[in-house]
Design an enzyme around this catalytic site. Structure first.
Site, PDB file in Angstrom:
ATOM      1  N   ALA A  48      32.669 -33.028 -34.905  1.00 18.02           N
ATOM      2  CA  ALA A  48      33.234 -34.220 -34.251  1.00 18.02           C
ATOM      3  C   ALA A  48      33.113 -35.517 -35.050  1.00 18.02           C
ATOM      4  CB  ALA A  48      32.532 -34.421 -32.901  1.00 18.02           C
ATOM      5  N   THR A  50      34.013 -36.403 -38.424  1.00 17.18           N
ATOM      6  CA  THR A  50      34.978 -36.830 -39.452  1.00 17.18           C
ATOM      7  C   THR A  50      36.298 -36.083 -39.252  1.00 17.18           C
ATOM      8  OG1 THR A  50      34.242 -35.113 -40.994  1.00 17.18           O
ATOM      9  CG2 THR A  50      33.199 -37.265 -41.234  1.00 17.18           C
ATOM     10  N   LEU A 138      35.206 -27.213 -37.351  1.00 12.39           N
ATOM     11  CA  LEU A 138      34.202 -27.117 -38.408  1.00 12.39           C
ATOM     12  C   LEU A 138      34.861 -26.894 -39.763  1.00 12.39           C
ATOM     13  CD1 LEU A 138      31.213 -24.793 -37.459  1.00 12.39           C
ATOM     14  CD2 LEU A 138      31.319 -27.271 -37.546  1.00 12.39           C
ATOM     15  N   TYR A 234      45.574 -21.178 -51.377  1.00 13.25           N
ATOM     16  CA  TYR A 234      45.230 -21.462 -49.990  1.00 13.25           C
ATOM     17  C   TYR A 234      45.560 -20.288 -49.054  1.00 13.25           C
ATOM     18  CZ  TYR A 234      43.621 -23.899 -45.960  1.00 13.25           C
ATOM     19  OH  TYR A 234      42.880 -24.197 -44.847  1.00 13.25           O
TER      20      TYR A 234
HETATM   21  P1  NAD Z   1      35.924 -32.582 -42.337  1.00 14.62           P
HETATM   22  O1  NAD Z   1      35.125 -32.235 -43.536  1.00 14.62           O
HETATM   23  O2  NAD Z   1      36.445 -33.954 -42.207  1.00 14.62           O
HETATM   24  O3  NAD Z   1      35.097 -32.271 -40.999  1.00 14.62           O
HETATM   25  C1  NAD Z   1      34.167 -31.243 -40.909  1.00 14.62           C
HETATM   26  C2  NAD Z   1      33.272 -31.442 -39.703  1.00 14.62           C
HETATM   27  O4  NAD Z   1      32.415 -30.294 -39.567  1.00 14.62           O
HETATM   28  C3  NAD Z   1      32.341 -32.660 -39.785  1.00 14.62           C
HETATM   29  O5  NAD Z   1      32.211 -33.214 -38.493  1.00 14.62           O
HETATM   30  C4  NAD Z   1      31.002 -32.040 -40.201  1.00 14.62           C
HETATM   31  O6  NAD Z   1      29.861 -32.784 -39.808  1.00 14.62           O
HETATM   32  C5  NAD Z   1      31.071 -30.739 -39.452  1.00 14.62           C
HETATM   33  N1  NAD Z   1      30.191 -29.674 -39.984  1.00 14.62           N
HETATM   34  C6  NAD Z   1      30.217 -29.091 -41.215  1.00 14.62           C
HETATM   35  N2  NAD Z   1      29.277 -28.124 -41.286  1.00 14.62           N
HETATM   36  C7  NAD Z   1      28.650 -28.104 -40.089  1.00 14.62           C
HETATM   37  C8  NAD Z   1      27.592 -27.336 -39.523  1.00 14.62           C
HETATM   38  N3  NAD Z   1      26.991 -26.359 -40.211  1.00 14.62           N
HETATM   39  N4  NAD Z   1      27.206 -27.611 -38.255  1.00 14.62           N
HETATM   40  C9  NAD Z   1      27.797 -28.597 -37.525  1.00 14.62           C
HETATM   41  N5  NAD Z   1      28.811 -29.336 -38.000  1.00 14.62           N
HETATM   42  C10 NAD Z   1      29.224 -29.093 -39.258  1.00 14.62           C
HETATM   43  O7  NAD Z   1      37.098 -31.502 -42.300  1.00 14.62           O
HETATM   44  P2  NAD Z   1      38.574 -31.457 -41.688  1.00 14.62           P
HETATM   45  O8  NAD Z   1      39.529 -31.508 -42.839  1.00 14.62           O
HETATM   46  O9  NAD Z   1      38.729 -32.358 -40.529  1.00 14.62           O
HETATM   47  O10 NAD Z   1      38.597 -29.940 -41.198  1.00 14.62           O
HETATM   48  C11 NAD Z   1      38.454 -29.541 -39.852  1.00 14.62           C
HETATM   49  C12 NAD Z   1      39.318 -28.302 -39.621  1.00 14.62           C
HETATM   50  O11 NAD Z   1      40.698 -28.650 -39.825  1.00 14.62           O
HETATM   51  C13 NAD Z   1      39.026 -27.156 -40.598  1.00 14.62           C
HETATM   52  O12 NAD Z   1      39.123 -25.927 -39.921  1.00 14.62           O
HETATM   53  C14 NAD Z   1      40.157 -27.283 -41.610  1.00 14.62           C
HETATM   54  O13 NAD Z   1      40.451 -26.066 -42.247  1.00 14.62           O
HETATM   55  C15 NAD Z   1      41.286 -27.700 -40.684  1.00 14.62           C
HETATM   56  N6  NAD Z   1      42.457 -28.301 -41.368  1.00 14.62           N
HETATM   57  C16 NAD Z   1      42.305 -29.257 -42.320  1.00 14.62           C
HETATM   58  C17 NAD Z   1      43.430 -29.772 -42.974  1.00 14.62           C
HETATM   59  C18 NAD Z   1      43.308 -30.829 -44.049  1.00 14.62           C
HETATM   60  O14 NAD Z   1      44.267 -31.012 -44.804  1.00 14.62           O
HETATM   61  N7  NAD Z   1      42.221 -31.537 -44.132  1.00 14.62           N
HETATM   62  C19 NAD Z   1      44.717 -29.326 -42.610  1.00 14.62           C
HETATM   63  C20 NAD Z   1      44.845 -28.373 -41.602  1.00 14.62           C
HETATM   64  C21 NAD Z   1      43.696 -27.852 -40.982  1.00 14.62           C
HETATM   65 NA    NA Z   2      36.640 -32.443 -38.369  1.00  7.07          NA
END
Ligand code: NAD
Ligand code: NA
Length: 395
Positions: A48, A50, A138, A234
């Site tokens: 939650a 970032t 996550l 990817y």
């Molecule tokens: P992010 O790095 O911004 O967020 C990750 C979050 O997970 C953070 O809140 C972090 O504190 C938490 N986290 C990490 N390890 C943890 C643990 N062991 N325990 C508890 N919390 C933990 O990443 P994001 O890009 O927002 O990714 C979130 C999801 O969205 C992922 O499944 C990603 O594959 C997906 N996604 C991302 C994109 C992109 O382009 N960034 C596109 C489509 C889907």
């Molecule tokens: Na996230």
């Protein structure tokens, strides 16, 4: 203290409390400007602090006046070191939410562990009784399995053949060729163990066992597909196998929730600059070209615009629009054929010399520094900033 960005490889090792607050305030303002969403009232967000998870928490709280519990893994400030950005983001979010009379509490720890699940369950029992939405967002490079204790590492590798293509070092603007060796069977299994659906299913089955899920409960996990150019590294690479598993798990969970009329969804989101995506080779170059094209066509979105649209135009409609694989698509604008055709054309032309004009390297960098609270016009970076040692709702 005066805080400046310090980068090391793909990450920034400092973050700015006031800038992170600005990031959160901007997202809250955006959600308020879009009006109310008839969404969930008690929401649990895993991941939650970032990216998409933070945007989901903000959209729930300020779009639907939801009570939110956030779970994340962030570093508090320590001697000579700033906190990680998710720490400051959460402190800002919970301050504003609580001042607005909204319930907002959080748990900082390893979401994969039994302890954090037990702590979350206890908090829901004490404070909310039940939840009607769980967002699973996550993104982690490692997972220690709660039963076996084995520590798995995820990889970003192609499968079968070596993948060679262009990439950009977005700090220097240098476009160069990289080759990535294919992953082994073990790499695939490890990546599925970290980023696949097992932990999502564990969370839901634990919550259900404790009767903490409302009737009509929904859960959503986030996935990515993307274009042909990035497919080898990817969607058809090790991470893609994990996403296949995550997407399959939605059906397993929906089955588990039959008796309470609950449902699990996967939402396929747009490629965006987050701490996770900046570490993936080739993707930053693709994103900088994509941003250029989408901004020119007036259809660019960030995490908050994406999740606002997910909630208001997909998830809470009587009929949730889904693709042939049962997935919600909010990557529809990214995948539009005119946009993809333009990006492929630019991809062919991309070089260190051409990128500054044909791509949006500046936009990429700006978004990257925004993740850590830097480069906000509204923030005076010459001013001493106060350290934020506590998060209002942290348990
Ligand atoms: P992010 O790095 O911004 O967020 C990750 C979050 O997970 C953070 O809140 C972090 O504190 C938490 N986290 C990490 N390890 C943890 C643990 N062991 N325990 C508890 N919390 C933990 O990443 P994001 O890009 O927002 O990714 C979130 C999801 O969205 C992922 O499944 C990603 O594959 C997906 N996604 C991302 C994109 C992109 O382009 N960034 C596109 C489509 C889907
Ligand atoms: Na996230």
């Amino acid at each position: 203290m005066i805080i400046e960005p310090k980068t090391r490889g793909f990450i920034c090792i400092t973050s700015h409390p006031t800038g992170c607050e600005q990031n959160v305030l901007n997202q809250i303002d955006y959600i308020k400007s879009k009006g109310k969403i008839a969404g969930a009232k008690n929401v649990l967000v895993i991941g939650a602090s970032t990216g998409f998870g933070l945007a989901s928490r903000i959209t729930s709280a300020f779009g639907s006046e939801a009570s939110t519990i956030g779970v994340f893994f962030e570093k508090p400030p320590s001697e000579g070191k700033t906190a990680s950005p998710g720490w400051y983001n959460t402190a800002a979010f919970e301050t504003v939410a609580q001042n607005a009379g909204l319930y907002a509490k959080s748990i900082n720890g390893d979401a994969y562990s039994k302890e954090v699940k037990a702590q979350t369950i206890k908090l829901i029992k004490e404070d909310l009784g039940e939840i009607d939405l769980m967002i699973y967002s996550l993104a982690s490079p490692v997972r220690t399995h709660p039963e076996s204790g084995i520590r798995y590492k995820s990889t970003l590798k192609p499968i079968g053949d070596t993948f060679t293509n262009k990439t950009v070092d977005f700090h220097t603007g240098e476009v160069k060729e990289i080759s990535i060796e294919p992953g082994t069977e073990e790499d695939i299994e490890n990546t599925i163990a970290v980023m696949g659906g097992e932990d999502w299913e564990m969370w839901i089955s634990e919550l259900k066992k404790e009767n903490l899920l409302s009737s009509n409960f929904k859960t959503v996990a986030y996935s990515y597909i993307g274009p042909k150019i990035t497919e080898p590294v990817y969607r058809k690479g090790t991470i893609g196998k994990a996403k296949d598993h995550l997407e399959k798990t939605a059906f397993t969970i929906t089955n588990l929730l039959k008796d309470i009329g609950g449902k699990a969804y996967v939402s396929v989101n747009k490629a965006l600059v987050t701490q996770s995506s900046s570490a993936i080779p080739v993707i930053p170059l693709y994103i900088s070209l994509l941003y250029k094209v989408m901004k020119e066509k007036g259809v660019h979105e960030g995490c908050i615009e994406q999740i606002q649209r997910l909630y208001s135009e997909r998830l809470f409609l009587n009929q949730v629009p889904q693709d042939s694989e049962g997935r919600i698509r909010i990557d529809d604008l990214e995948m539009r054929s005119d946009i993809q055709a333009e990006v492929s054309k630019l991809w062919e032309q991309a070089s260190t010399e051409t990128l500054p004009s044909i791509g949006d390297l500046e936009g990429y960098k700006n978004d990257f520094f925004h993740l850590f609270g830097f480069s906000y016009d509204q923030v005076d970076y010459d001013k001493e900033s106060n350290e934020i040692v506590s998060i209002p709702g942290l348990q």
